[in-house]
Design a protein around this motif. Structure first.
Motif, PDB file in Angstrom:
ATOM      1  N   GLY A 241       0.785  -1.230   0.000  1.00 23.76           N
ATOM      2  CA  GLY A 241       0.000   0.000   0.000  1.00 23.76           C
ATOM      3  C   GLY A 241       0.809   1.268   0.000  1.00 23.76           C
ATOM      4  O   GLY A 241       2.038   1.279   0.014  1.00 23.76           O
ATOM      5  N   LEU A 242       0.077   2.383  -0.045  1.00 22.47           N
ATOM      6  CA  LEU A 242       0.621   3.734   0.097  1.00 22.47           C
ATOM      7  C   LEU A 242       1.585   4.095  -1.030  1.00 22.47           C
ATOM      8  O   LEU A 242       2.674   4.605  -0.821  1.00 22.47           O
ATOM      9  CB  LEU A 242       1.260   3.908   1.470  1.00 22.47           C
ATOM     10  CG  LEU A 242       0.334   3.574   2.655  1.00 22.47           C
ATOM     11  CD1 LEU A 242       1.040   3.801   3.972  1.00 22.47           C
ATOM     12  CD2 LEU A 242      -0.970   4.357   2.580  1.00 22.47           C
ATOM     13  N   GLY A 243       1.134   3.803  -2.261  1.00 24.48           N
ATOM     14  CA  GLY A 243       1.822   4.275  -3.458  1.00 24.48           C
ATOM     15  C   GLY A 243       2.724   3.287  -4.135  1.00 24.48           C
ATOM     16  O   GLY A 243       3.093   3.485  -5.297  1.00 24.48           O
ATOM     17  N   ARG A 244       3.123   2.223  -3.480  1.00 24.08           N
ATOM     18  CA  ARG A 244       4.136   1.306  -3.996  1.00 24.08           C
ATOM     19  C   ARG A 244       3.813   0.767  -5.392  1.00 24.08           C
ATOM     20  O   ARG A 244       4.705   0.651  -6.258  1.00 24.08           O
ATOM     21  CB  ARG A 244       4.317   0.155  -2.998  1.00 24.08           C
ATOM     22  CG  ARG A 244       5.198  -1.003  -3.427  1.00 24.08           C
ATOM     23  CD  ARG A 244       6.588  -0.609  -3.814  1.00 24.08           C
ATOM     24  NE  ARG A 244       7.316   0.128  -2.798  1.00 24.08           N
ATOM     25  CZ  ARG A 244       8.486   0.716  -3.019  1.00 24.08           C
ATOM     26  NH1 ARG A 244       9.034   0.676  -4.230  1.00 24.08           N
ATOM     27  NH2 ARG A 244       9.098   1.380  -2.057  1.00 24.08           N
ATOM     28  N   GLN A 319       2.086   8.147  -6.425  1.00 23.37           N
ATOM     29  CA  GLN A 319       1.418   7.077  -7.155  1.00 23.37           C
ATOM     30  C   GLN A 319       1.755   7.162  -8.649  1.00 23.37           C
ATOM     31  O   GLN A 319       2.025   6.140  -9.299  1.00 23.37           O
ATOM     32  CB  GLN A 319      -0.098   7.170  -6.948  1.00 23.37           C
ATOM     33  CG  GLN A 319      -0.546   6.951  -5.508  1.00 23.37           C
ATOM     34  CD  GLN A 319      -0.638   8.232  -4.689  1.00 23.37           C
ATOM     35  OE1 GLN A 319       0.183   9.129  -4.831  1.00 23.37           O
ATOM     36  NE2 GLN A 319      -1.643   8.318  -3.824  1.00 23.37           N
ATOM     37  N   ARG A 320       1.747   8.381  -9.200  1.00 19.91           N
ATOM     38  CA  ARG A 320       2.082   8.552 -10.624  1.00 19.91           C
ATOM     39  C   ARG A 320       3.531   8.154 -10.895  1.00 19.91           C
ATOM     40  O   ARG A 320       3.825   7.494 -11.905  1.00 19.91           O
ATOM     41  CB  ARG A 320       1.842  10.003 -11.056  1.00 19.91           C
ATOM     42  CG  ARG A 320       0.383  10.394 -11.166  1.00 19.91           C
ATOM     43  CD  ARG A 320       0.226  11.736 -11.847  1.00 19.91           C
ATOM     44  NE  ARG A 320       0.821  12.832 -11.077  1.00 19.91           N
ATOM     45  CZ  ARG A 320       0.173  13.501 -10.126  1.00 19.91           C
ATOM     46  NH1 ARG A 320      -1.084  13.182  -9.823  1.00 19.91           N
ATOM     47  NH2 ARG A 320       0.769  14.485  -9.473  1.00 19.91           N
ATOM     48  N   ARG A 321       4.442   8.556 -10.014  1.00 22.36           N
ATOM     49  CA  ARG A 321       5.848   8.214 -10.208  1.00 22.36           C
ATOM     50  C   ARG A 321       6.033   6.691 -10.199  1.00 22.36           C
ATOM     51  O   ARG A 321       6.775   6.140 -11.020  1.00 22.36           O
ATOM     52  CB  ARG A 321       6.721   8.835  -9.110  1.00 22.36           C
ATOM     53  CG  ARG A 321       6.902  10.332  -9.223  1.00 22.36           C
ATOM     54  CD  ARG A 321       7.884  10.829  -8.166  1.00 22.36           C
ATOM     55  NE  ARG A 321       9.196  10.222  -8.333  1.00 22.36           N
ATOM     56  CZ  ARG A 321      10.105  10.626  -9.195  1.00 22.36           C
ATOM     57  NH1 ARG A 321       9.847  11.653  -9.989  1.00 22.36           N
ATOM     58  NH2 ARG A 321      11.276  10.014  -9.279  1.00 22.36           N
ATOM     59  N   ALA A 322       5.365   6.010  -9.273  1.00 22.99           N
ATOM     60  CA  ALA A 322       5.491   4.558  -9.195  1.00 22.99           C
ATOM     61  C   ALA A 322       4.975   3.898 -10.467  1.00 22.99           C
ATOM     62  O   ALA A 322       5.556   2.920 -10.955  1.00 22.99           O
ATOM     63  CB  ALA A 322       4.756   4.029  -7.976  1.00 22.99           C
ATOM     64  N   ALA A 323       3.876   4.420 -11.003  1.00 20.72           N
ATOM     65  CA  ALA A 323       3.320   3.845 -12.231  1.00 20.72           C
ATOM     66  C   ALA A 323       4.237   4.101 -13.429  1.00 20.72           C
ATOM     67  O   ALA A 323       4.532   3.191 -14.216  1.00 20.72           O
ATOM     68  CB  ALA A 323       1.934   4.420 -12.487  1.00 20.72           C
ATOM     69  N   TRP A 350       7.985  -2.177  -7.732  1.00 17.29           N
ATOM     70  CA  TRP A 350       8.098  -3.361  -6.878  1.00 17.29           C
ATOM     71  C   TRP A 350       8.253  -4.571  -7.773  1.00 17.29           C
ATOM     72  O   TRP A 350       7.421  -4.792  -8.670  1.00 17.29           O
ATOM     73  CB  TRP A 350       6.843  -3.496  -6.029  1.00 17.29           C
ATOM     74  CG  TRP A 350       6.975  -4.342  -4.807  1.00 17.29           C
ATOM     75  CD1 TRP A 350       8.115  -4.723  -4.181  1.00 17.29           C
ATOM     76  CD2 TRP A 350       5.895  -4.892  -4.044  1.00 17.29           C
ATOM     77  NE1 TRP A 350       7.827  -5.460  -3.061  1.00 17.29           N
ATOM     78  CE2 TRP A 350       6.483  -5.577  -2.961  1.00 17.29           C
ATOM     79  CE3 TRP A 350       4.518  -4.857  -4.161  1.00 17.29           C
ATOM     80  CZ2 TRP A 350       5.722  -6.233  -2.002  1.00 17.29           C
ATOM     81  CZ3 TRP A 350       3.754  -5.508  -3.208  1.00 17.29           C
ATOM     82  CH2 TRP A 350       4.335  -6.178  -2.143  1.00 17.29           C
ATOM     83  N   ALA A 351       9.325  -5.337  -7.579  1.00 16.85           N
ATOM     84  CA  ALA A 351       9.552  -6.490  -8.436  1.00 16.85           C
ATOM     85  C   ALA A 351      10.189  -7.625  -7.670  1.00 16.85           C
ATOM     86  O   ALA A 351      11.032  -7.420  -6.794  1.00 16.85           O
ATOM     87  CB  ALA A 351      10.446  -6.105  -9.623  1.00 16.85           C
ATOM     88  N   GLY A 352       9.793  -8.831  -8.020  1.00 17.22           N
ATOM     89  CA  GLY A 352      10.463 -10.043  -7.587  1.00 17.22           C
ATOM     90  C   GLY A 352      11.165 -10.617  -8.802  1.00 17.22           C
ATOM     91  O   GLY A 352      10.524 -10.836  -9.843  1.00 17.22           O
TER      92      GLY A 352
END
Length: 411
Positions: A241-244, A319-323, A350-352
């Protein structure tokens, strides 16, 4: 007997400090051999002055980077006024924090706590109380359905429904009342739900498992099933959560609104531990004075920092930066497939990343990245996790991907 000469901490080398930890710290972590002394934004510096690009961000606790100016300012200002009252009294920061967090998440009420594990434990208690008071489940018979390969913390109750034997072995007897089903399997979930079910508790994306993203329709299927069967949907958004992921909450990718949200990590801005259970009024409203509490939960310092975090998220910038940068991360990892990467899963920043086991374990790859000036962390086997601060620049992200390519090329 002459006492040994103690070397001041500030003059010790990284090797000195790592050796000094061995006899005095419990061995419940196996950190990489770097000793961080300073940090700013996306960069940290060790005691010798070497700089590293942080691609882990405190497991998403540092979504806004190290020492974000707005968060540091909020903390400093509050430190000069009031830090703690306990909930025996009101404080002048808590109402605004709760109001704005509820509005940000589209919920009604907030139960402030400190750590993520506390939020999960609190969510479990709330779900059971709701089941007895509202749903009418007979006393002490409430069940909660969870997913295999989950990670919700390491308290005794939480490891009772973990499928990770490293977390479980040697810590029984375990708390009853949980049913474990495969993640991303709606049929199995439906078979496990019955009249005793208080809630379904899942991570919208499983972080510790390696950033495992369910199929499209899974989360909306969980929402429909819990509605139909008359039980709660609790979404653990402590890491996701929170933008990730490019949205305020990962459940928003499917337009889902759970009954209860569990928040933590980034809610404290990397400054103080802050967590919360956020939910509908008819759910959190089951709690009465004396039934649950926390001395530090909702303290003025935490509320001030948490409010500043909410303010950052209200702009939508992170949120925009993460996207947008998430697309750069995804494309960069795609270029490494068959070049040492055998697969990956990503959403937002976020990546595995699954590394060819022939090239090394996840820890060995992380150590290689350390040598390149990049901080990352392994999870299971040859999988590493990448979760940089949402303040990272495109150039920094490309540089980190280049470092990964070089490490894989040496494997």
């Amino acid at each position: 007997m002459t006492a040994p000469t103690r070397v001041p901490v500030r003059t010790r080398t990284s090797a000195d400090l790592i050796r000094a930890e061995e006899p005095v710290l419990a061995h419940n972590y196996h950190p990489l051999p770097v000793v961080v002394a300073r940090a700013e934004g996306t960069w940290v510096e060790d005691v010798e002055g070497r700089r590293y690009l942080d691609m882990l961000a405190g497991y998403s606790a540092l979504n806004f980077g190290h020492r974000h100016p707005a968060l540091v300012e909020a903390a400093h200002a509050q430190l000069d006024r009031l830090t703690l009252t306990s909930r025996a009294f009101h404080n002048d920061r808590l109402a605004e924090f709760a109001e704005r967090l509820a509005q940000l998440t589209g919920q009604d009420m907030v139960l402030p706590m400190n750590t993520g594990a506390e939020a999960v434990e609190s969510g479990i208690k709330v779900a059971r109380k709701w089941a007895y008071d509202v749903k009418g489940v007979p006393a002490d018979r409430a069940t909660i359905v969870v997913a295999a390969d989950n990670f919700h913390g390491r308290t005794t109750t939480i490891v009772s429904f973990s499928t990770d034997e490293t977390a479980r072995a040697g810590f029984g007897p375990f708390t009853p009342g949980f049913r474990v089903v495969p993640y991303n399997d709606l049929a199995a979930l439906e078979a496990a739900v019955d009249e005793t079910t208080a809630a379904v508790l899942i991570e919208p994306i499983q972080g510790e498992a390696g950033v495992v993203i369910p199929d499209e329709g899974y989360l909306s299927g969980v929402r429909e099933l819990t509605h139909r069967e008359g039980c709660l949907f609790i979404a653990d958004e402590i890491q996701s959560g929170l933008g990730r992921t490019g949205r305020t909450l990962a459940v928003e990718h499917e337009g889902v609104v759970p009954d209860v949200l569990l928040l933590g990590k980034a809610l404290g801005g990397g400054i103080v531990p802050v967590s919360a259970v956020v939910g509908r009024r008819d759910v959190l409203g089951v709690l009465r004075p004396g039934e649950h509490g926390s001395t530090f939960g909702g303290n003025p310092l935490a509320a001030a920092v948490g409010t500043a975090v909410v303010e950052l998220l209200e702009t939508g910038e992170f949120q925009r930066r993460a996207a947008e940068l998430g697309a750069v991360l995804r494309d960069g990892l795609a270029d490494l497939v068959a070049k040492g990467v055998v697969g990956f899963r990503s959403r937002g920043l976020w990546a595995g990343v699954d590394i060819d086991p022939a090239l090394g374990t996840g820890r060995e790859i992380s150590q290689g990245l350390l040598g390149e000036g990049v901080l990352a962390k392994d999870t299971h086997g040859s999988t590493i996790r990448l979760a940089p601060p949402l303040t990272i620049t495109e150039a920094e992200l490309v540089s980190a991907l280049g470092a990964l390519a070089r490490v894989l090329g040496r494997g």
